[in-house]
Design an enzyme around this catalytic site. Structure first.
Site, PDB file in Angstrom:
ATOM      1  N   TYR A 140       0.811  -1.215   0.000  1.00  8.48           N
ATOM      2  CA  TYR A 140       0.000   0.000   0.000  1.00  8.48           C
ATOM      3  C   TYR A 140       0.848   1.270   0.000  1.00  8.48           C
ATOM      4  CZ  TYR A 140      -4.642  -2.029   0.899  1.00  8.48           C
ATOM      5  OH  TYR A 140      -5.841  -2.680   0.806  1.00  8.48           O
ATOM      6  N   LYS A 190       3.502 -15.613   2.043  1.00  4.35           N
ATOM      7  CA  LYS A 190       3.727 -16.250   0.738  1.00  4.35           C
ATOM      8  C   LYS A 190       5.236 -16.463   0.586  1.00  4.35           C
ATOM      9  CE  LYS A 190       2.157 -17.734  -3.261  1.00  4.35           C
ATOM     10  NZ  LYS A 190       1.282 -18.925  -3.395  1.00  4.35           N
ATOM     11  N   ASP A 222      -2.588 -18.553   0.225  1.00  9.00           N
ATOM     12  CA  ASP A 222      -3.603 -19.201  -0.624  1.00  9.00           C
ATOM     13  C   ASP A 222      -4.306 -20.322   0.125  1.00  9.00           C
ATOM     14  OD1 ASP A 222      -1.221 -20.618  -0.685  1.00  9.00           O
ATOM     15  OD2 ASP A 222      -1.223 -20.988  -2.848  1.00  9.00           O
ATOM     16  N   ASP A 246      -6.097  -7.255   4.160  1.00  8.99           N
ATOM     17  CA  ASP A 246      -7.267  -6.620   3.548  1.00  8.99           C
ATOM     18  C   ASP A 246      -8.177  -7.692   2.946  1.00  8.99           C
ATOM     19  OD1 ASP A 246      -8.902  -4.517   2.467  1.00  8.99           O
ATOM     20  OD2 ASP A 246      -7.979  -4.916   0.512  1.00  8.99           O
ATOM     21  N   ASP A 250     -11.991  -9.464   4.689  1.00 14.18           N
ATOM     22  CA  ASP A 250     -13.305  -9.493   4.032  1.00 14.18           C
ATOM     23  C   ASP A 250     -13.851 -10.922   4.007  1.00 14.18           C
ATOM     24  OD1 ASP A 250     -13.264  -6.763   3.430  1.00 14.18           O
ATOM     25  OD2 ASP A 250     -14.075  -7.079   1.416  1.00 14.18           O
TER      26      ASP A 250
HETATM   27  C1  IPM Z   1     -10.374  -1.513   4.210  1.00 10.52           C
HETATM   28  C2  IPM Z   1     -10.628  -0.861   2.873  1.00 10.52           C
HETATM   29  C3  IPM Z   1      -9.489   0.103   2.570  1.00 10.52           C
HETATM   30  C4  IPM Z   1      -8.211  -0.704   2.516  1.00 10.52           C
HETATM   31  C5  IPM Z   1      -9.663   0.942   1.296  1.00 10.52           C
HETATM   32  C6  IPM Z   1     -10.974   1.688   1.296  1.00 10.52           C
HETATM   33  C7  IPM Z   1      -8.508   1.874   1.087  1.00 10.52           C
HETATM   34  O1  IPM Z   1     -10.780  -1.833   1.889  1.00 10.52           O
HETATM   35  O2  IPM Z   1     -10.253  -0.777   5.206  1.00 10.52           O
HETATM   36  O3  IPM Z   1     -10.292  -2.739   4.266  1.00 10.52           O
HETATM   37  O4  IPM Z   1      -7.884  -1.315   1.495  1.00 10.52           O
HETATM   38  O5  IPM Z   1      -7.496  -0.725   3.527  1.00 10.52           O
HETATM   39 MN    MN Z   2     -10.825  -3.885   2.628  1.00 17.50          MN
END
Ligand code: IPM
Ligand code: MN
Length: 366
Positions: A140, A190, A222, A246, A250
């Site tokens: 990032y 990885k 993975d 990240d 999710d």
């Molecule tokens: C998160 C989001 C952010 C990230 C984006 C909006 C920059 O996806 O907080 O997980 O990738 O960190």
């Molecule tokens: Mn995210």
């Protein structure tokens, strides 16, 4: 009086943060804590008003506060902008400026919601894991980055880079968290391909010597993604780099039923914490009172716990949320296909949580 900066941001951000703020203020004041809130702009809202996703004044204000409660950033309106001026840049900048290198994303399933997951209830029931995501380094932020035209061809570059200090400090946070939980830490990497991951393995092993009572495992990213859907209950704490964290957070959120449930805390050296739901700005839900405020409300509970050293009101909020769900109330995202239920809106859901905070108090429980 403790100052909390509220950065509602874009999309459903303002709708969920206003509810989280109400619940936070109520829970805190019942426990004798008075909070002072100050609203500011971030993301697309700040671009529209000031031409930049985050103003220096806002960074300064956050630095002088105890904690920051954030909604979400981004939306279709700003999607065509180059990455270095987009709404997301505001979020990345505030994380970096406040030195928030450790992002805690707990994914636990409320027993009332095991049916809402896309996985079978017996796989989901009892999931209780914590993703510790490195938040201010890696792909990032690495340099060099950017685009170029090389011999007539468009080319783009990002750099994944970590030094040992960056790895060590987030590893420590993860080991400490594991020590307070089931004492199992999985480092996700990885290392069969990336030198960066090999360094993570080395440094995490070194830190492990200071935590002999925490069992450490290394897992390729993975196969970790696969195991999270096959056998999520095997995980306690996971620690990983910015990008892997990240993605996996999710996934972890979704297996518990809804992205609308998951809170997060970002912590660092400066003592200021930033709290935000894991879900994004959800443009399709805006303005319909359809968002789920529980992730933002859960983030407010984390704020009480980590920034205000107030575990009792944090627990009161979580108990109230569990009670509301157990009573069958659902926002639209939590309703299964074919299920008939009364769906409540964003504000009504927060009202229900507030009502249950009140009941707790009258019962003398907290
Ligand atoms: C998160 C989001 C952010 C990230 C984006 C909006 C920059 O996806 O907080 O997980 O990738 O960190
Ligand atoms: Mn995210």
């Amino acid at each position: 009086m403790e100052r909390i900066v509220v950065l509602p941001g874009d999309g459903i951000g303002p709708e969920v943060t206003v509810e989280a703020q109400r619940v936070l203020a109520a829970a805190a004041s019942r426990h004798g804590l008075e909070l002072e809130f100050e609203d500011e702009l971030i993301g697309g809202a700040s671009i529209d008003a000031h031409g930049t996703p985050l103003r220096d004044e806002v960074v300064d204000l956050c630095r002088k506060s105890r904690a920051v409660l954030l909604g979400a950033v981004g939306g279709p309106k700003w999607d065509d902008m180059p990455v270095d001026t987009r709404p997301e840049r505001g979020l990345l900048r505030i994380r970096k400026e406040l030195g928030l290198f450790a992002n805690l994303r707990p994914a636990a399933v409320f027993s009332a919601l095991t049916g809402a997951s896309s996985l079978r209830p017996e796989i989901v029931d009892g999931i209780d894991l914590l993703v510790v995501r490195e938040l201010t380094g890696g792909l990032y932020f690495g340099e060099p980055r950017g685009r170029a035209l090389v011999e007539g061809q468009r080319e783009a570059r990002n750099t994944m880079v970590y030094d040992e200090h960056e790895i060590e400090r987030v590893a420590r946070v993860a080991f400490e968290s594991a020590g307070r939980r089931r004492r199992h830490l999985t480092h996700v990497h990885k290392a069969n391909v990336l030198e960066v991951s090999q360094l993570w393995v080395e440094v995490v092993e070194e830190v492990a010597r200071d935590f002999p009572d925490v069992e450490l495992a290394h897992q390729l990213v993975d196969s970790c993604a696969m195991l999270l859907v096959r056998e999520p209950k095997r995980f306690d704490v996971l620690v990983t780099s910015n990008l892997f964290g990240d993605i996996l957070s999710d996934e972890a959120a979704m297996i518990t039923g809804s992205l609308g449930m998951l809170p997060s805390a970002s912590l660092g050296e400066g003592g200021i914490g930033l709290y935000e739901p894991v879900h994004g700005s959800a443009p399709d839900l805006v303005g319909r009172d359809a968002a789920n405020p529980l992730a933002a409300i859960g983030s407010a509970a984390m704020l009480l716990e980590h920034s205000l050293d107030a575990p009792e009101p944090a627990r009161a909020i979580r108990d109230a949320v569990a009670a509301v769900l157990a009573a069958g109330h659902r926002t639209a995202d939590l309703v299964l296909e074919g299920e008939t239920r009364d769906v409540v809106g964003c504000t009504a859901m927060a009202d229900l949580v507030l009502d249950n905070l009140g009941l707790d108090e009258r019962d003398g429980r907290s």
